[in-house]
Scaffold this motif. Sequence first.
Motif, PDB file in Angstrom:
ATOM      1  N   TRP A 118       1.233 -46.663  18.253  1.00 51.64           N
ATOM      2  CA  TRP A 118      -0.158 -46.215  18.303  1.00 51.64           C
ATOM      3  C   TRP A 118      -0.980 -46.896  17.228  1.00 51.64           C
ATOM      4  O   TRP A 118      -0.495 -47.168  16.126  1.00 51.64           O
ATOM      5  CB  TRP A 118      -0.228 -44.713  18.092  1.00 51.64           C
ATOM      6  CG  TRP A 118       0.030 -43.891  19.316  1.00 51.64           C
ATOM      7  CD1 TRP A 118       0.586 -44.301  20.492  1.00 51.64           C
ATOM      8  CD2 TRP A 118      -0.247 -42.501  19.461  1.00 51.64           C
ATOM      9  NE1 TRP A 118       0.669 -43.243  21.362  1.00 51.64           N
ATOM     10  CE2 TRP A 118       0.162 -42.129  20.756  1.00 51.64           C
ATOM     11  CE3 TRP A 118      -0.789 -41.539  18.639  1.00 51.64           C
ATOM     12  CZ2 TRP A 118       0.032 -40.834  21.240  1.00 51.64           C
ATOM     13  CZ3 TRP A 118      -0.916 -40.244  19.111  1.00 51.64           C
ATOM     14  CH2 TRP A 118      -0.517 -39.895  20.405  1.00 51.64           C
ATOM     15  N   SER A 119      -2.251 -47.095  17.535  1.00 49.09           N
ATOM     16  CA  SER A 119      -3.213 -47.600  16.560  1.00 49.09           C
ATOM     17  C   SER A 119      -3.871 -46.414  15.858  1.00 49.09           C
ATOM     18  O   SER A 119      -3.681 -45.258  16.260  1.00 49.09           O
ATOM     19  CB  SER A 119      -4.291 -48.421  17.275  1.00 49.09           C
ATOM     20  OG  SER A 119      -5.079 -47.576  18.099  1.00 49.09           O
ATOM     21  N   ASP A 143      -5.761 -44.540  18.361  1.00 49.61           N
ATOM     22  CA  ASP A 143      -4.941 -43.646  19.186  1.00 49.61           C
ATOM     23  C   ASP A 143      -4.694 -42.321  18.470  1.00 49.61           C
ATOM     24  O   ASP A 143      -4.759 -41.247  19.082  1.00 49.61           O
ATOM     25  CB  ASP A 143      -3.597 -44.296  19.520  1.00 49.61           C
ATOM     26  CG  ASP A 143      -3.735 -45.506  20.427  1.00 49.61           C
ATOM     27  OD1 ASP A 143      -4.643 -45.528  21.284  1.00 49.61           O
ATOM     28  OD2 ASP A 143      -2.918 -46.447  20.254  1.00 49.61           O
ATOM     29  N   LYS A 156     -11.888 -43.015  10.920  1.00 55.23           N
ATOM     30  CA  LYS A 156     -12.089 -43.426  12.315  1.00 55.23           C
ATOM     31  C   LYS A 156     -12.810 -42.332  13.090  1.00 55.23           C
ATOM     32  O   LYS A 156     -13.743 -42.610  13.853  1.00 55.23           O
ATOM     33  CB  LYS A 156     -10.738 -43.754  12.961  1.00 55.23           C
ATOM     34  CG  LYS A 156     -10.813 -44.169  14.399  1.00 55.23           C
ATOM     35  CD  LYS A 156     -11.442 -45.521  14.555  1.00 55.23           C
ATOM     36  CE  LYS A 156     -11.320 -45.997  15.991  1.00 55.23           C
ATOM     37  NZ  LYS A 156     -12.147 -47.166  16.246  1.00 55.23           N
TER      38      LYS A 156
END
Length: 157
Positions: A74-75, A78, A109
């Motif tokens: 996952w980033s 994500d 984020k």
Amino acid sequence: MFTTIGNLKIHYRQAGQAGRPFLILPGWGKGSQSWQKFLALIKNNAETRPGASRQIIVPDLPGFGQSDAPLDAWSVGDYAHFVWQFLAKLKITEFDLLGHSFGGRIAIKMAAEISSADTIQKYPPFDKGRDRAGLKFILQQTLPPPASPLARGRKDI
């Protein structure tokens, strides 16, 4: 406690029941267990000072603690998407957010994804080794001033 987000079984810890939810995102490789002492203080505070508690929620991010791991890597995006889904599952629309290390990247984020800057309450950044003022400020906003070991200047934070 456990919930399911998508096809992942997610573990989380919660302390306190009242007040605006306070979500803590642990660092990389850490789970909610690393915040257990803090959660115990919140629970103790609620028992000794009714009405002074906050609802604190600390999830084990996917792949850490007791939560299932995602099938693919996952980033940060994500993980941020996962946190939004987690909050929706718990029916939380307004909350305060603290991210530690990698959890801080996720929090940044998430903040970048919010269209209205007015909805973001800013706290000063801090570095545990150099400046504890930011953390003390956040904790003072979370815990009532007297009686708490944290508010009395506990050194092991």
